[in-house]
Design an enzyme around this catalytic site. Structure first.
Site, PDB file in Angstrom:
ATOM      1  N   ILE A  32       0.645  -1.151  -0.354  1.00 43.42           N
ATOM      2  CA  ILE A  32       0.015  -0.310  -0.032  1.00 43.42           C
ATOM      3  C   ILE A  32       0.161   1.432  -0.032  1.00 43.42           C
ATOM      4  O   ILE A  32      -0.241   3.126   0.155  1.00 43.42           O
ATOM      5  CB  ILE A  32      -1.364  -0.079   1.314  1.00 43.42           C
ATOM      6  CG1 ILE A  32      -0.221  -0.089   2.296  1.00 43.42           C
ATOM      7  CG2 ILE A  32      -2.048  -1.063   1.283  1.00 43.42           C
ATOM      8  CD1 ILE A  32      -0.697  -0.138   3.915  1.00 43.42           C
ATOM      9  N   GLY A  33       2.087   1.061   0.146  1.00 47.07           N
ATOM     10  CA  GLY A  33       2.634   2.680  -0.143  1.00 47.07           C
ATOM     11  C   GLY A  33       4.452   2.021   0.095  1.00 47.07           C
ATOM     12  O   GLY A  33       4.820   0.594   0.478  1.00 47.07           O
ATOM     13  N   LYS A  34       5.664   2.756  -0.380  1.00 46.66           N
ATOM     14  CA  LYS A  34       6.698   2.161  -0.275  1.00 46.66           C
ATOM     15  C   LYS A  34       7.098   3.919   0.014  1.00 46.66           C
ATOM     16  O   LYS A  34       6.958   4.808  -0.450  1.00 46.66           O
ATOM     17  CB  LYS A  34       7.228   2.073  -1.439  1.00 46.66           C
ATOM     18  CG  LYS A  34       7.411   2.721  -2.504  1.00 46.66           C
ATOM     19  CD  LYS A  34       7.942   2.123  -3.742  1.00 46.66           C
ATOM     20  CE  LYS A  34       8.199   3.195  -5.223  1.00 46.66           C
ATOM     21  NZ  LYS A  34       9.492   2.529  -5.931  1.00 46.66           N
ATOM     22  N   GLY A  35       8.355   4.084   1.423  1.00 48.09           N
ATOM     23  CA  GLY A  35       9.726   4.742   1.263  1.00 48.09           C
ATOM     24  C   GLY A  35      10.824   4.396   0.368  1.00 48.09           C
ATOM     25  O   GLY A  35      10.886   3.746  -0.543  1.00 48.09           O
ATOM     26  N   SER A  36      11.688   5.148   1.511  1.00 48.66           N
ATOM     27  CA  SER A  36      13.126   5.595   0.440  1.00 48.66           C
ATOM     28  C   SER A  36      13.685   4.048   0.604  1.00 48.66           C
ATOM     29  O   SER A  36      14.686   3.444  -0.311  1.00 48.66           O
ATOM     30  CB  SER A  36      13.988   6.077   0.994  1.00 48.66           C
ATOM     31  OG  SER A  36      13.539   7.625   0.583  1.00 48.66           O
ATOM     32  N   VAL A  40       5.524  -0.909   2.584  1.00 47.74           N
ATOM     33  CA  VAL A  40       4.336  -0.854   3.122  1.00 47.74           C
ATOM     34  C   VAL A  40       3.726  -1.559   2.828  1.00 47.74           C
ATOM     35  O   VAL A  40       2.887  -1.587   2.529  1.00 47.74           O
ATOM     36  CB  VAL A  40       4.268   0.885   4.143  1.00 47.74           C
ATOM     37  CG1 VAL A  40       2.420   0.527   4.863  1.00 47.74           C
ATOM     38  CG2 VAL A  40       5.074   1.470   4.736  1.00 47.74           C
ATOM     39  N   ASP A 169      10.132  15.096  12.312  1.00 50.01           N
ATOM     40  CA  ASP A 169       9.669  15.110  10.676  1.00 50.01           C
ATOM     41  C   ASP A 169       8.318  15.302  10.370  1.00 50.01           C
ATOM     42  O   ASP A 169       7.418  14.784  10.021  1.00 50.01           O
ATOM     43  CB  ASP A 169       9.841  14.072  10.530  1.00 50.01           C
ATOM     44  CG  ASP A 169      10.148  14.150   9.092  1.00 50.01           C
ATOM     45  OD1 ASP A 169       9.596  15.087   8.561  1.00 50.01           O
ATOM     46  OD2 ASP A 169      10.337  12.390   8.196  1.00 50.01           O
TER      47      ASP A 169
END
Length: 941
Positions: A32-36, A40, A169
């Site tokens: 459902i998502g991703k970061g660096s 996720v 952040d």
């Protein structure tokens, strides 16, 4: 967390799930998502099915510094328990990955919410919000929503400051959103979310009708006492404080700058400073010289502007302090310009507090929070026993808190954090479904009621003792009828939670069957600990729980308030239509005893382990289990097909009311604004009429779907029992054919479950639309609520639905079937659209079969005990009110046979035409072949 597509440049290793579909006690679903450095996934608990978010980090891609940040985030999250901070349930580490099991936030992040702010009307969880607090073009969020989110963010930051934490952040992408508590507790479509503690899904500030905000991503967070300074460059440049951009030493006030940028973006729809890199961003901040300007088109109150300017001070010394920020009137004061539905309702809290037992402090805190959430005031701390899962409300040092070994997996069965719900007044059944008065997380109950762990396994909590303690009376109530008193007495004997019983049964049974044949059940029964029999109270399936031994003593009265006129209208319509189409009259009293809607999905059969095959499933012959499975599969499909036909008819009405049906396909956007205005063309009378027709048809479809599930329940019970016994049919049971039939039944059951939940939601939408339209009618109009005070007052604690005389599902379905048959007959004579004629005939047959529907057609005929007068009376009433006479059934059956004869003739005609066409094509091919043989050939044969 918003869904995002994987980048085409991502390696296959990054796209691969961290394990073979499971992490610890959780099953991985989809990304459902991703970061660096992490992906996720959405996941669910293996036992309860509750949703979680799984943040999977590949260790090989992290350097030493990033690993320190990751382990620091884990250490911090393990100590934090607050309603507005995303909780860490568990941490599972493998040789290649670290998997953080976290709370699932369905609505994504605040940046997506702001970006799609003009399209919130298209999402079921935000539709009511968009109507109450509309957003003008080129403006930010409505100020009520902005203040609501700010209060919740301030609550999270206050908790962090009490533990000397600085987040570093804070940005919209790290502020995740959940559907509002009211939505989760009143809509069956809301997803079941695994809660970290008893109050993790209960807001500590803001409004309970608006989405719940949670602060996430503590990868850059650290413990920073108020006298200490940090000098690490971290966070997102667009929301960084200028002292961080200047590489200066900074303190916790850096978070206040970030809060100011987020607040500005919520109020205006854009960040206060835009730049391509942090150097350019710093230059723009310095050039502004603390003069924060707001766009002309943005409507922002002076109070909010003042707070934004106080937060966005370049010099941290001049910036507002945390104490002043937390005590600012925007944070502590009530939210102005609230919609009337969100205005605080006065409650005699003092009376409750004086008589409340000492062990119920946590419940009083919950009540206090709810009462103050409406005004936006933060809850005042109350002393209570400490718990590693509880939200610290005194000034703690988070690092000193040591959570239990499985503390992160604490789960609140009740759905709203405490595992306790207020018991509603028992409601008598009415002519139309009524709004449920329970305040329950229905989505959670839908899929976990049958799998709820024993109470002994739940972490002890002082609030649990309330379930067995007598509840003091808080205010006088009007006298109850004898039936209501008896129902309440029986309900209070059980230590269970009030739930959407039919929705639970459908979803629980579907979950049970979906596990077959992968795993053979260990019990011969379907486990239904938290489900009881009861009366229907709404189109959403909510029912009042009661003991199994308490029999239903009243039945739904017909929808018509004037039975005589209704019968006359139906009879005349049936006679006229029958005479036109078939040349004979139907009995004048046809359907005079029918109910519409019928007794909505009458309580799930009180026969969890029937001793004999069901009457409809068995014909009395001794056959093999394979043959029995075949009959069951066909029977379930027949009822499901009938419901699908009625559902399709209801959809015709629904799409006129709601031109663009609510759909998750659009997410938070994608619906053109011009389409949303189409419903304005309907008059109030037309809206009322369409709503009434759609409502009774949806309820009829629900009853047919429930019958399919009843049959599936009997089959599943018998199947489970046979799997646990050494019967002579064990070999046949394990045959390939038997397994294939079981899989077929499973597919049908899953379809029924999906359709059942969809119809529940749409029926509730139609019901609300009907009530709203009736209130707008002139007071002298027969359908205005003021003209039905007697009927409405009979619905205890709920908003009743009064339908116009003559409205019944059977009449609508019969007229529709006759119309379709007539159209098909005309087209058949003209030899036009023969495939369409076949569909029309088949649909008409199914619809007429649905008209013949009887509540007990598919159930075994149970003996009436001679020693029980109640059972005899109940059977007599059922026979008198729920079943058609034999003459009525014969008339409809004769009509069905005539339509079937037309269909058979049509199919023969179509088959003859098809064969003639095939013969013609073969003749043409043969002619071509003969002509080809006479032509010279260049290739030898």
């Amino acid at each position: 967390m918003a869904d995002r597509q994987l980048s085409s440049a991502s390696s296959s290793r990054r796209q691969k799930q961290p394990t073979d579909g499971a992490v610890g006690q959780f099953v991985i679903d989809k990304e459902i998502g991703k970061g660096s450095f992490a992906q996720v996934y959405s996941g669910r608990h293996k036992v309860t099915g509750a949703l979680v978010a799984i943040k999977s980090v590949e260790l090989s891609r992290l350097n030493k510094k990033l690993k320190e940040n990751l382990y620091g985030e884990i250490k911090i999250l393990k100590t934090l328990r607050h309603p507005h901070i995303v909780a860490l349930h568990d941490c599972v580490e493998s040789a290649t990955h670290i998997n953080l099991i976290m709370e699932y936030c369905e609505l994504g992040d605040l940046s997506l919410f702001i970006k799609k702010r003009e399209k919130l009307i298209t999402h079921s969880a935000t539709r009511d919000i968009a109507r109450r607090y509309p957003i003008e073009h080129n403006q930010g969020l409505h100020e009520v929503i902005t203040r609501h989110f700010l209060k919740q963010l301030a609550s999270a930051l206050k908790f962090l400051r009490e533990g000397n934490f600085v987040h570093r952040d804070v940005k919209p992408q790290n502020l995740l959103l959940l559907p509002s508590p009211l939505f989760r507790e009143t809509h069956h479509s809301a997803k079941q979310i695994l809660s970290a503690s008893y109050d993790s899904l209960m807001p500590a500030a803001g409004l309970p009708s608006l989405p719940m905000l949670k602060l996430a991503d503590f990868g850059f967070a650290r413990v920073l006492p108020s006298t200490s300074l940090a000098e690490t460059l971290c966070g997102s440049p667009l929301y960084m404080a200028p002292e961080i951009l200047r590489y200066e030493r900074y303190d916790a006030k850096a978070d206040l700058w970030s809060v100011g940028t987020v607040l500005y973006e919520m109020a205006t729809g854009r960040p206060p400073f835009r730049a391509g890199n942090h150097v350019e961003l710093l230059r723009k901040i310095e050039a502004a010289e603390d003069q924060v300007k707001f766009p002309r088109e943005s409507v922002v109150s002076p109070e909010l502007k003042s707070l934004v300017r106080a937060l966005l001070k370049r010099n941290p010394v001049e910036r507002i302090s945390f104490a002043d920020f937390f005590n600012h009137t925007v944070i502590t004061g009530p939210i102005p310009n609230l919609h009337e539905d969100d205005l605080p309702k006065p409650e005699p809290q003092q009376v409750k507090e004086t008589v409340r037992p000492e062990g119920s402090l946590s419940l009083s805190r919950r009540d206090s929070q709810r009462g103050k959430a409406a005004t936006g005031v933060l809850s005042s701390p109350r002393p209570r026993p400490s718990s590693p899962l509880a939200t610290p409300i005194e000034k703690p040092n988070p690092l000193e808190q040591v959570p239990g070994p499985r503390a992160g997996l604490s789960y609140s069965p009740a759905g709203d954090g405490l595992g306790i719900t207020r018991r509603p007044a028992v409601q008598p059944s009415t002519s139309a479904p009524a709004r449920p008065v329970m305040y329950v997380d229905r989505s959670r109950a839908n899929s976990t009621a049958s799998q709820r762990p024993p109470r002994e396994s739940i972490v002890p909590d002082p609030s649990q003792t309330l379930a067995s303690q007598p509840r003091p009376k808080s205010r006088p109530t009007k006298p109850l009828t004898e039936e209501e008193k008896a129902a309440q007495d029986v309900a209070l004997e059980r230590d269970y939670i009030f739930i959407d019983k039919k929705g639970v049964e459908v979803n629980a049974l579907a979950d049970q069957i979906s596990m077959y044949p992968q795993s053979v059940p260990k019990s011969g029964q379907i486990v239904r600990r938290a489900t009881q029999q009861g009366h229907p109270t709404s189109t959403t399936g909510a029912v009042s729980a009661r003991n199994n031994h308490l029999r239903q003593g009243s039945y739904d009265k017909p929808l018509s308030s004037s039975p005589g006129s209704t019968t006359s209208a139906i009879s005349k319509a049936i006679q006229d239509a029958s005479l036109r189409l078939f040349g004979f009259n139907v009995a004048p009293h046809l359907l005079s005893k029918g109910q519409s809607p019928p007794q909505i999905y009458s309580p799930f059969p009180a026969y969890p382990t029937p001793s004999a095959p069901a009457g409809l499933i068995s014909d009395g012959k001794h056959t093999t289990p394979v043959d029995e499975d075949s009959r069951v599969a066909q029977c379930i499909e027949d009822w499901a097909t009938r419901s699908d036909v009625v559902y399709g008819f209801a959809e015709v009405k629904y799409k006129q009311l709601v031109p663009l049906a609510p759909s998750m396909d659009y997410g938070l956007g994608g619906v053109p604004a011009d389409k949303m205005e189409e419903e304005d063309g309907l008059t109030l009378e037309a809206t009322v009429s369409l709503s009434e027709e759609a409502l009774v048809l949806y309820v009829k479809a629900l009853s047919l779907l429930a019958k399919s599930m009843d049959i599936a329940s009997l089959w599943w019970t018998r199947k489970s029992r046979s799997d646990n016994s050494n019967s002579i049919h064990s070999a046949a049971r394990d045959s390939v054919n038997s397994q294939a039939l079981a899989l077929k039944i499973n597919r049908v059951v899953q379809w029924i479950r999906s359709r059942f939940n969809e119809v529940l939601e749409k029926a509730e939408i139609v019901r609300l639309k009907l009530i709203e339209a009736q209130k707008q009618l002139p007071e002298d109009h027969p359908s205005h609520p003021s003209n039905h005070q007697t009927e409405v007052s009979s619905v205890t604690g709920a908003e009743g639905v009064i339908l116009s005389p003559g409205i019944s599902a059977e009449k609508l379905m019969y007229d529709r079937a006759v119309e379709m048959s007539r159209t098909a007959a005309i087209n058949e004579i003209a030899s036009e659209d023969l495939p369409g004629c076949e569909i029309f005939y088949s649909t008409a047959i199914r619809m007429l079969e649905a008209v013949l529907d009887s509540d007990d057609d598919h159930l075994p005929k149970r003996r009436i005990s001679t020693s029980s007068r109640d059972e005899k009376a109940e059977a007599a009433v059922r026979e008198d009110t729920s079943e058609m006479s034999s003459e009525d059934k014969q008339s409809i059956q004769k009509m069905i046979q005539m339509v079937k004869a037309r269909l058979a003739n049509l199919q023969k005609k179509m088959l003859a035409i098809s064969r003639a066409q095939q013969q013609q094509q073969q003749d043409i091919i043969s002619v071509r072949r003969r002509s080809g043989e006479m032509a010279p050939r260049s290739v030898p044969v």
